[in-house]
Scaffold this active site. Structure first.
Site, PDB file in Angstrom:
ATOM      1  N   GLY A  61       0.844  -1.200   0.000  1.00  0.00           N
ATOM      2  CA  GLY A  61       0.000   0.000   0.000  1.00  0.00           C
ATOM      3  C   GLY A  61       0.873   1.242   0.000  1.00  0.00           C
ATOM      4  O   GLY A  61       0.607   2.222   0.696  1.00  0.00           O
ATOM      5  N   GLY A 105      -0.295   5.215  -0.908  1.00  0.00           N
ATOM      6  CA  GLY A 105      -1.265   5.965  -0.108  1.00  0.00           C
ATOM      7  C   GLY A 105      -0.643   7.113   0.662  1.00  0.00           C
ATOM      8  O   GLY A 105       0.547   7.417   0.522  1.00  0.00           O
ATOM      9  N   GLN A 106      -1.478   7.733   1.503  1.00  0.00           N
ATOM     10  CA  GLN A 106      -1.045   8.922   2.242  1.00  0.00           C
ATOM     11  C   GLN A 106       0.146   8.601   3.139  1.00  0.00           C
ATOM     12  O   GLN A 106       1.113   9.346   3.194  1.00  0.00           O
ATOM     13  CB  GLN A 106      -2.212   9.452   3.096  1.00  0.00           C
ATOM     14  CG  GLN A 106      -1.930  10.803   3.724  1.00  0.00           C
ATOM     15  CD  GLN A 106      -2.914  11.170   4.837  1.00  0.00           C
ATOM     16  OE1 GLN A 106      -3.715  10.343   5.272  1.00  0.00           O
ATOM     17  NE2 GLN A 106      -2.847  12.404   5.291  1.00  0.00           N
ATOM     18  N   ASP A 132       1.995  -1.833  -4.396  1.00  0.00           N
ATOM     19  CA  ASP A 132       0.637  -1.283  -4.346  1.00  0.00           C
ATOM     20  C   ASP A 132      -0.173  -1.956  -5.441  1.00  0.00           C
ATOM     21  O   ASP A 132       0.375  -2.598  -6.335  1.00  0.00           O
ATOM     22  CB  ASP A 132       0.679   0.239  -4.564  1.00  0.00           C
ATOM     23  CG  ASP A 132      -0.560   0.918  -3.996  1.00  0.00           C
ATOM     24  OD1 ASP A 132      -0.470   1.538  -2.925  1.00  0.00           O
ATOM     25  OD2 ASP A 132      -1.640   0.818  -4.625  1.00  0.00           O
ATOM     26  N   ILE A 133      -1.468  -1.764  -5.364  1.00  0.00           N
ATOM     27  CA  ILE A 133      -2.349  -2.387  -6.356  1.00  0.00           C
ATOM     28  C   ILE A 133      -2.233  -1.673  -7.701  1.00  0.00           C
ATOM     29  O   ILE A 133      -2.549  -2.226  -8.731  1.00  0.00           O
ATOM     30  CB  ILE A 133      -3.800  -2.412  -5.825  1.00  0.00           C
ATOM     31  CG1 ILE A 133      -4.668  -3.370  -6.630  1.00  0.00           C
ATOM     32  CG2 ILE A 133      -4.425  -1.030  -5.787  1.00  0.00           C
ATOM     33  CD1 ILE A 133      -5.742  -4.005  -5.795  1.00  0.00           C
ATOM     34  N   ARG A 134      -1.730  -0.429  -7.660  1.00  0.00           N
ATOM     35  CA  ARG A 134      -1.517   0.324  -8.899  1.00  0.00           C
ATOM     36  C   ARG A 134      -0.080   0.799  -9.004  1.00  0.00           C
ATOM     37  O   ARG A 134       0.575   1.026  -7.991  1.00  0.00           O
ATOM     38  CB  ARG A 134      -2.431   1.555  -8.927  1.00  0.00           C
ATOM     39  CG  ARG A 134      -3.760   1.260  -9.556  1.00  0.00           C
ATOM     40  CD  ARG A 134      -4.701   2.446  -9.584  1.00  0.00           C
ATOM     41  NE  ARG A 134      -6.026   1.998  -9.156  1.00  0.00           N
ATOM     42  CZ  ARG A 134      -6.495   2.086  -7.921  1.00  0.00           C
ATOM     43  NH1 ARG A 134      -5.767   2.636  -6.973  1.00  0.00           N
ATOM     44  NH2 ARG A 134      -7.696   1.642  -7.615  1.00  0.00           N
ATOM     45  N   TYR A 172     -15.170   0.400   8.909  1.00  0.00           N
ATOM     46  CA  TYR A 172     -13.729   0.628   9.069  1.00  0.00           C
ATOM     47  C   TYR A 172     -13.301   0.385  10.520  1.00  0.00           C
ATOM     48  O   TYR A 172     -12.346  -0.352  10.792  1.00  0.00           O
ATOM     49  CB  TYR A 172     -13.433   2.073   8.651  1.00  0.00           C
ATOM     50  CG  TYR A 172     -12.015   2.509   8.845  1.00  0.00           C
ATOM     51  CD1 TYR A 172     -10.987   1.996   8.066  1.00  0.00           C
ATOM     52  CD2 TYR A 172     -11.696   3.479   9.798  1.00  0.00           C
ATOM     53  CE1 TYR A 172      -9.680   2.428   8.235  1.00  0.00           C
ATOM     54  CE2 TYR A 172     -10.395   3.920   9.972  1.00  0.00           C
ATOM     55  CZ  TYR A 172      -9.394   3.391   9.179  1.00  0.00           C
ATOM     56  OH  TYR A 172      -8.109   3.820   9.350  1.00  0.00           O
ATOM     57  N   LYS A 221     -10.904  -2.504  12.058  1.00  0.00           N
ATOM     58  CA  LYS A 221      -9.671  -2.177  12.790  1.00  0.00           C
ATOM     59  C   LYS A 221      -9.668  -2.839  14.179  1.00  0.00           C
ATOM     60  O   LYS A 221      -8.639  -3.347  14.623  1.00  0.00           O
ATOM     61  CB  LYS A 221      -9.499  -0.655  12.911  1.00  0.00           C
ATOM     62  CG  LYS A 221      -9.109   0.021  11.607  1.00  0.00           C
ATOM     63  CD  LYS A 221      -7.728  -0.419  11.129  1.00  0.00           C
ATOM     64  CE  LYS A 221      -7.343   0.187   9.794  1.00  0.00           C
ATOM     65  NZ  LYS A 221      -6.079  -0.353   9.256  1.00  0.00           N
TER      66      LYS A 221
HETATM   67  N1  SER Z   1      -8.035   9.146   9.228  1.00  0.00           N
HETATM   68  C1  SER Z   1      -8.846   7.975   9.199  1.00  0.00           C
HETATM   69  C2  SER Z   1     -10.163   8.241   8.621  1.00  0.00           C
HETATM   70  O1  SER Z   1     -10.600   9.356   8.681  1.00  0.00           O
HETATM   71  C3  SER Z   1      -9.000   7.463  10.596  1.00  0.00           C
HETATM   72  O2  SER Z   1      -8.174   6.407  10.812  1.00  0.00           O
HETATM   73  O3  SER Z   1     -10.785   7.354   8.121  1.00  0.00           O
END
Ligand code: SER
Length: 313
Positions: A9, A12-13, A35-37, A143, A147
């Site tokens: 990944g 990503g950010q 990464d996937i891309r 999400y 987690k």
């Molecule tokens: N920054 C994340 C979100 O907003 C939280 O883990 O989904």
């Protein structure tokens, strides 16, 4: 021993910044970005890159076979807002992806695995202020549920199989080098770009929505810090609370105005991300991380705003 570090990944950010920093520490050739891309030109040419899909076991095994990673950072995930739009996909990616990587880490005797958790593990009945490490946890986003379950799996693999898994519960992350995607805290990055470009921003969270946040530099420092710490200092094998600062959109806007006096902040109504934010803590207690492996943050709101504006200008 020579390290072989796998970042899954990497586009990503967090991945974008983490890969760059790990390559400075371990040498570009020893950090494999996946990464996937395919990434942009710069990342593609800065060191090894592979296409990875954590849900494709064959692909994942080929990567483990080729690189025999000593350390893994698994960052591939759907975040909170996207997760609410695609709940089943978020569960599948966040959960099966984790289990696949944990299993291959065992098979290939990976020394250490890093997996990010989030403040999203807390829910409406968790204490809102100075939320402790251990409390009621009733996340109501997919999400957050993924987690929290993931934290339990990480601890399980440590206790049952001795896999050295380490994890942090990130707050909202704010940096100028990479863009966030699909999160509830993303407003706190977008606001800077819009303030500089258009002198105005429409926040999708209300003026008084206080959330825990952290500068990306601190987040990377915490991530590499927990991975570098001697194993015996890592007493919590689910995931550690870590905190930087807390603020509301209004407070952030006021601080931006000190640097850009013409900036105006407006508020959107009825955005679905408001409910997500309302279910999360306002501030986090991270005493365990500070005590166990000497975590400390550098940035407060003032320093963060100055740094973001100086670098994005
Ligand atoms: N920054 C994340 C979100 O907003 C939280 O883990 O989904």
């Amino acid at each position: 021993m020579k390290e072989s570090i796998l970042v899954i990944g990497s586009n990503g950010q967090i991945g974008t910044e983490l890969v760059a920093d790990l390559r400075v520490i371990y040498g570009p050739q020893n950090v494999v970005a996946t990464d996937i891309r395919e990434p942009g030109y710069e990342m593609l040419n800065a060191g090894p890159f592979e296409i990875s899909n954590v849900l494709d076991k064959q692909n994942l095994q080929a990567i483990f076979e080729k690189y025999k990673p000593t350390q893994i950072y698994l960052l591939a995930a759907l975040l909170s807002a996207t997760g609410e739009q695609k709940p089943k996909m978020a569960w599948e990616l966040n959960m099966e992806g984790l289990i696949n990587v944990l299993d291959f880490a065992l098979t290939y005797q990976t020394k250490k695995v890093y997996w990010p958790s989030s403040i999203a593990v807390f829910g409406p009945n968790s204490p809102k202020n100075n939320t402790p490490q251990y409390s009621v946890m009733d996340p109501n986003t997919v999400y957050g549920i993924s987690k929290l379950a993931g934290e339990r799996w990480c601890e399980y693999y440590f206790l049952k199989y001795g896999l050295d898994v380490r994890s942090l519960r990130y707050p909202g992350l704010i940096g100028w080098k990479s863009a966030p995607g699909g999160g509830t805290t993303d407003y706190a990055v977008h606001i800077f770009h819009e303030a500089l470009k258009n002198k105005t921003y429409a926040s999708f969270l209300s003026a008084e929505t206080e959330l825990p946040m952290m500068h990306m530099e601190d987040a990377i420092k915490a991530t590499i810090g927990i991975m570098d710490a001697p194993a015996e200092l890592i007493k919590i094998r689910s995931s550690y609370n870590v905190a930087g600062m807390s603020f509301t959109p209004h407070q952030l806007g006021e601080e931006i105005k000190i640097h850009l006096p013409e900036f105006t902040l407006t508020y959107l109504e009825n955005d679905p991300r408001q409910a997500i934010a309302d279910s999360w803590p306002k501030s986090i207690n991270d005493d365990f991380a500070r005590k166990d492996w000497a975590w400390h943050n550098q940035y407060d709101l003032k320093a963060l705003v100055k740094n973001m504006i100086d670098n994005l200008k």
